[in-house]
Every structure is written in structure tokens, then in C-alpha cells.
Enzyme design. Sequence first.
Site, PDB file in Angstrom:
ATOM      1  N   HIS A  21      26.416  55.623  64.514  1.00 51.33           N
ATOM      2  CA  HIS A  21      25.207  55.323  63.760  1.00 51.33           C
ATOM      3  C   HIS A  21      24.040  55.004  64.694  1.00 51.33           C
ATOM      4  O   HIS A  21      22.902  55.440  64.465  1.00 51.33           O
ATOM      5  CB  HIS A  21      25.461  54.143  62.816  1.00 51.33           C
ATOM      6  CG  HIS A  21      26.519  54.410  61.794  1.00 51.33           C
ATOM      7  ND1 HIS A  21      26.240  54.916  60.552  1.00 51.33           N
ATOM      8  CD2 HIS A  21      27.865  54.270  61.846  1.00 51.33           C
ATOM      9  CE1 HIS A  21      27.358  55.071  59.868  1.00 51.33           C
ATOM     10  NE2 HIS A  21      28.370  54.684  60.643  1.00 51.33           N
ATOM     11  N   ASP A 118      20.115  53.076  57.939  1.00 54.82           N
ATOM     12  CA  ASP A 118      21.194  54.036  57.734  1.00 54.82           C
ATOM     13  C   ASP A 118      21.933  53.703  56.440  1.00 54.82           C
ATOM     14  O   ASP A 118      21.599  52.740  55.734  1.00 54.82           O
ATOM     15  CB  ASP A 118      22.109  54.151  58.954  1.00 54.82           C
ATOM     16  CG  ASP A 118      23.113  53.015  59.097  1.00 54.82           C
ATOM     17  OD1 ASP A 118      23.232  52.188  58.180  1.00 54.82           O
ATOM     18  OD2 ASP A 118      23.779  52.948  60.133  1.00 54.82           O
ATOM     19  N   HIS A 368      36.968  65.323  67.438  1.00 54.70           N
ATOM     20  CA  HIS A 368      37.306  64.672  66.170  1.00 54.70           C
ATOM     21  C   HIS A 368      36.366  65.084  65.044  1.00 54.70           C
ATOM     22  O   HIS A 368      36.591  64.729  63.891  1.00 54.70           O
ATOM     23  CB  HIS A 368      37.264  63.150  66.343  1.00 54.70           C
ATOM     24  CG  HIS A 368      35.888  62.624  66.608  1.00 54.70           C
ATOM     25  ND1 HIS A 368      35.087  63.102  67.614  1.00 54.70           N
ATOM     26  CD2 HIS A 368      35.155  61.667  65.979  1.00 54.70           C
ATOM     27  CE1 HIS A 368      33.935  62.459  67.601  1.00 54.70           C
ATOM     28  NE2 HIS A 368      33.945  61.589  66.627  1.00 54.70           N
ATOM     29  N   TRP A 371      29.909  63.750  63.187  1.00 52.03           N
ATOM     30  CA  TRP A 371      28.722  64.594  63.080  1.00 52.03           C
ATOM     31  C   TRP A 371      27.917  64.606  64.375  1.00 52.03           C
ATOM     32  O   TRP A 371      27.387  65.641  64.786  1.00 52.03           O
ATOM     33  CB  TRP A 371      27.853  64.145  61.914  1.00 52.03           C
ATOM     34  CG  TRP A 371      26.789  65.141  61.538  1.00 52.03           C
ATOM     35  CD1 TRP A 371      25.438  64.953  61.562  1.00 52.03           C
ATOM     36  CD2 TRP A 371      26.989  66.488  61.077  1.00 52.03           C
ATOM     37  NE1 TRP A 371      24.778  66.091  61.145  1.00 52.03           N
ATOM     38  CE2 TRP A 371      25.710  67.051  60.839  1.00 52.03           C
ATOM     39  CE3 TRP A 371      28.113  67.277  60.845  1.00 52.03           C
ATOM     40  CZ2 TRP A 371      25.530  68.360  60.383  1.00 52.03           C
ATOM     41  CZ3 TRP A 371      27.940  68.576  60.384  1.00 52.03           C
ATOM     42  CH2 TRP A 371      26.664  69.100  60.171  1.00 52.03           C
ATOM     43  N   ASN A 372      27.827  63.469  65.060  1.00 54.34           N
ATOM     44  CA  ASN A 372      27.108  63.438  66.340  1.00 54.34           C
ATOM     45  C   ASN A 372      27.735  64.394  67.341  1.00 54.34           C
ATOM     46  O   ASN A 372      27.051  65.189  67.988  1.00 54.34           O
ATOM     47  CB  ASN A 372      27.126  62.023  66.933  1.00 54.34           C
ATOM     48  CG  ASN A 372      26.128  61.108  66.274  1.00 54.34           C
ATOM     49  OD1 ASN A 372      25.171  61.556  65.662  1.00 54.34           O
ATOM     50  ND2 ASN A 372      26.359  59.820  66.383  1.00 54.34           N
ATOM     51  N   SER A 373      29.061  64.306  67.491  1.00 53.77           N
ATOM     52  CA  SER A 373      29.747  65.168  68.453  1.00 53.77           C
ATOM     53  C   SER A 373      29.622  66.638  68.068  1.00 53.77           C
ATOM     54  O   SER A 373      29.465  67.508  68.936  1.00 53.77           O
ATOM     55  CB  SER A 373      31.225  64.780  68.550  1.00 53.77           C
ATOM     56  OG  SER A 373      31.367  63.512  69.158  1.00 53.77           O
ATOM     57  N   GLU A 376      26.180  67.728  69.067  1.00 56.80           N
ATOM     58  CA  GLU A 376      26.083  67.832  70.525  1.00 56.80           C
ATOM     59  C   GLU A 376      26.738  69.119  71.015  1.00 56.80           C
ATOM     60  O   GLU A 376      26.213  69.800  71.904  1.00 56.80           O
ATOM     61  CB  GLU A 376      26.726  66.614  71.187  1.00 56.80           C
ATOM     62  CG  GLU A 376      25.912  65.335  71.060  1.00 56.80           C
ATOM     63  CD  GLU A 376      26.580  64.151  71.726  1.00 56.80           C
ATOM     64  OE1 GLU A 376      27.595  64.353  72.419  1.00 56.80           O
ATOM     65  OE2 GLU A 376      26.103  63.020  71.537  1.00 56.80           O
ATOM     66  N   ALA A 391      36.972  58.868  58.391  1.00 58.85           N
ATOM     67  CA  ALA A 391      35.645  58.988  57.760  1.00 58.85           C
ATOM     68  C   ALA A 391      35.510  60.349  57.084  1.00 58.85           C
ATOM     69  O   ALA A 391      36.416  60.799  56.386  1.00 58.85           O
ATOM     70  CB  ALA A 391      34.551  58.719  58.787  1.00 58.85           C
ATOM     71  N   GLU A 392      34.366  61.046  57.311  1.00 56.90           N
ATOM     72  CA  GLU A 392      34.127  62.338  56.656  1.00 56.90           C
ATOM     73  C   GLU A 392      34.480  63.497  57.576  1.00 56.90           C
ATOM     74  O   GLU A 392      34.057  64.634  57.354  1.00 56.90           O
ATOM     75  CB  GLU A 392      32.661  62.425  56.197  1.00 56.90           C
ATOM     76  CG  GLU A 392      31.650  62.940  57.195  1.00 56.90           C
ATOM     77  CD  GLU A 392      31.492  62.126  58.479  1.00 56.90           C
ATOM     78  OE1 GLU A 392      30.872  62.638  59.417  1.00 56.90           O
ATOM     79  OE2 GLU A 392      31.975  60.981  58.537  1.00 56.90           O
ATOM     80  N   GLN A 393      35.285  63.252  58.593  1.00 53.58           N
ATOM     81  CA  GLN A 393      35.527  64.270  59.625  1.00 53.58           C
ATOM     82  C   GLN A 393      36.297  65.479  59.111  1.00 53.58           C
ATOM     83  O   GLN A 393      36.106  66.588  59.615  1.00 53.58           O
ATOM     84  CB  GLN A 393      36.240  63.618  60.821  1.00 53.58           C
ATOM     85  CG  GLN A 393      35.350  62.622  61.545  1.00 53.58           C
ATOM     86  CD  GLN A 393      36.105  61.673  62.458  1.00 53.58           C
ATOM     87  OE1 GLN A 393      37.288  61.886  62.744  1.00 53.58           O
ATOM     88  NE2 GLN A 393      35.448  60.612  62.900  1.00 53.58           N
TER      89      GLN A 393
END
Length: 475
Positions: A21, A118, A368, A371-373, A376, A391-393
Site C-alpha cells: 500500500h 487507500d 506472487h 499488483w505492485n509486483s 513492476e 489477498a486478491e492475488q
Amino acid sequence: MVVATPNKTHVAVLSSPGLGHIIPLLELAKRLVIYHDSHVSFLNITTTESSAAQDHLLRSPSLPNGLDIVDLPRVDVATVCSPDIPIAHKIGVIVEESLQSLKSLLIDLGKPKALVIDLFCTQAFEICSQLDIPTYLFFTTSTAFFAFCLYLPTLDHEVEGELVDLPEPIEVPGCTPVRPEDLADPVRHRKTDDYQLFVLLSSRFPLAAGIFLNSWDDLEPVALKAIRENTFYKQIHAPPVYPVGPLVKQDEPLSSKDAEYLAWLDKQPSESVLFVSFGSGGTLSTEQLRELAWGLELSQQRFTWVVRPPCDTASGTFFNVGSELNDPKTYLPEGFLERTNALGLVIPSWAPQTTVLRHPSTGGFLSHCGWNSSLESITHGVPMITWPLYAEQRTNATFLTEEVKLAIRPEVERGKTVVRREEIERVVRVLMEGEEGKAIRCRVKELKDSALKSLDYGGSSYESLSCVAKQWRLN
């Protein structure tokens, strides 16, 4: 007390705990300061569960002038949370405790022109309404998942039984249907505190003055069109959406150890190394950790692996990443480090992910699917193997493999929870040297170019953020 820079629009940004976050909201704050004539107070929720990586990020000397880190009073996690509380509910409890001081802090800051929060900080809507401060939501994951969250209160009202047990995919208005097995952890079981929290948070989203999305038009055209045009979202008065992504970490300070890792990468052929990392919080069970080690060894592909001690909780280091004790020899298969010494590099706990992904030698990312990864990886043109944990992965993994086709997903044997070494060996070889991997690599590089254009002056995401910044200045 923070004093805003004269002739600059003073904006406050508030993130819930956890690097997933903090990173995108901090990048938003940087862009507002550097490109959009703003002074930003970044409100930092602090707890007794320290994270070395988080402290490193927020205390970086490279933060731009005009961006101030303002710590909220420290929350004693042991006092407000039981040890076995689920992660989403734990974040919610910490945020609720921390935001008791928000009203007085905003007054001390001189009542900023706007507050950006957030998804876990929606208590701020009521507080800012009392102060007449417009509040914007920054949604830290995908647009598709945001659309699902907007639909969740209606779904909760109309559907009986567990969502995860539904016989058919969930028809989210205007969007790609969501299979029950891909549902995010907090909404899988209705009797949990996590589920009740998520329904509550989602019901508050329409209170926002606007929604910032960490995405861009070319990546998620279907979900963006749905939220803008579908009659359902108009009926619930969904706020205007502003895609401003991909906002990912642009730079990171490097330690002497990091320099050693990069020196190893410098010696490898172009696009030959698989980067294996499960984000800031991801951990594997003892059995899965061993199977992954054997799979990497059997593949005979070069790899860089960020390892953490085994843990029965998939998000075991979410709050204290970089702070745990870690000796890989104590839990990796006996002789693994010696046998793979010529091909692999094992890194305990934490690696400079942005720097590794942009390195010319990196040719794949076993991720994993946070969303950040994911962003990227796309922005650096690196194809993926999806390995969702929490989570939402799972939702993200399906999007990456089936909708935009930027990734390969390992298969798990029916009735099993562990990915076996033979399957790991197979997907690694396919991505790194197979024809399917080459096709994915071409697609991800096309989206990399699109991502960069969207953030450049005149690009869709640049103009989207500029539009809101101009509104703040006029008000």
C-alpha cells in the site's frame, strides 16, 4: 507542524500499513510534488511491528523537497490485535486505532486542499466531511478488482450462501466474470470478520470525490469502460475514475549486499535469469519451499531467489519484512546451495526488486502476483510465472495469464495444495526457453512501451492526474 510551500497546493496522502500500500501511494505523492505543483504531507501509520524495508523507504534521502513524512501516533499491535487475526482485519483494526488522531492532525496541517486515502482508510470520509476536505480513494490493486468491490454490496444482498461455493462464475457488470476459486481471500467466506470488513469498505467507496486507479487505458480497457459507461455503476453513483498508473517504485537505495547481487547479475547473459520473489509479505510452507528448490535445480535455468524461512501463513512477513532472522542453510534442501552455486543466487529476506527487474540479465519473474509486483514486471518488460498466495492475488494471476496473456501459471494436482517439482521445472523451462515464453516476452514488451507513454507528459495517466491537480488548485 508542517508548513506548506507558498504557492503550492497542499495535499495529504494517507496509506494503510504494508509496503504493497505504501509504495504506490508514495509514488503518487512524488509525482504530485515533481510534476503537478503540489506540496504533499504523507501520513504514515506507525506500529510496534517494525519493518526495516518500510523504514528504509520512507526515510530515504532521495525523497523530493516538498514531500514531508508525518508519523501518526504509534499503535501497539499486541494491545489491539490478537495474534491469529486475519491480515485484512488486522489492517482494519490498526487503521481504526491510528485514525483517532486524524482530525486534529489535519487541522494542525492547516486543512489540506484534499486527502488521498487507500481502501482500508475509509473512516476518513466522515472525518474529512466534518472539515470540508474532499477525499479521494487510491485503489492499490487492479481496476477489475475495484469493479468487483463496487458490485460486492449488491452481490452480498442478492446471493445466499458462500460466494466461493457458487456453481458459476460471478457476472460483474460489464467486466470479465470471476470464477469462485479466484475470489480474493477476504470475500471467500461470509461469516468472517474479513468479509464483513470488505463489504463495509466497498459500500463506502461511492463517498469518494474521485478514484485514482493504479492502471492505464491499454492494460484494462474492459473494466475501465464498464465503470465509466455501465448503467449499474451509474445507479450506485460511482465516483469519477482517474487511471494514473502504472505507479511503481522508480528508484531504491542500494546496500553493499545489493551491490554484490547486482555484480552477479552483471556476469549473466541477457534475459537468462529467472527472478523468484514473493513480494514484501509472501512466505511458503516447508514442503512447498523444498519442492520449489528442487524444481529450480531440475530446470537448470539461472535464477535469483529471495528466500524466507518457511511459514504456515502465506503472508507471514507482511508487517515486518526485512526484519526477520534468516539463514537459508537451515531450511533449504541439504546441498542445494552448493549444487546450484554456478547457476543460482540465493538472497535472504529482501532484494531491490525494481533494480533486479530492470537489469538486462533478468528474463523472467516467478511472482506472487501482488499488483505492485505485476506492474513492476510489466513496466520492465519481464514475463511472469504466477504463484498467487493471498489477498486478491488469484484474481490477478488469472488476469495475467488468461486476459492479457503475460504469464504462465503452474498447475496443481487435483486435491493437492503443493506445486510439485516436476511442474515447477516444466513452467520454468517453458518461460525461459520455450516458444510460449518467447511469445509472452513479445507481448509484455509491447505493454512496457504503452506504460511508459501513459506516464509521459501528454500521456493518458499523466493527463488524468493533471486534471485532478488542476481542480485542487482552482478550489
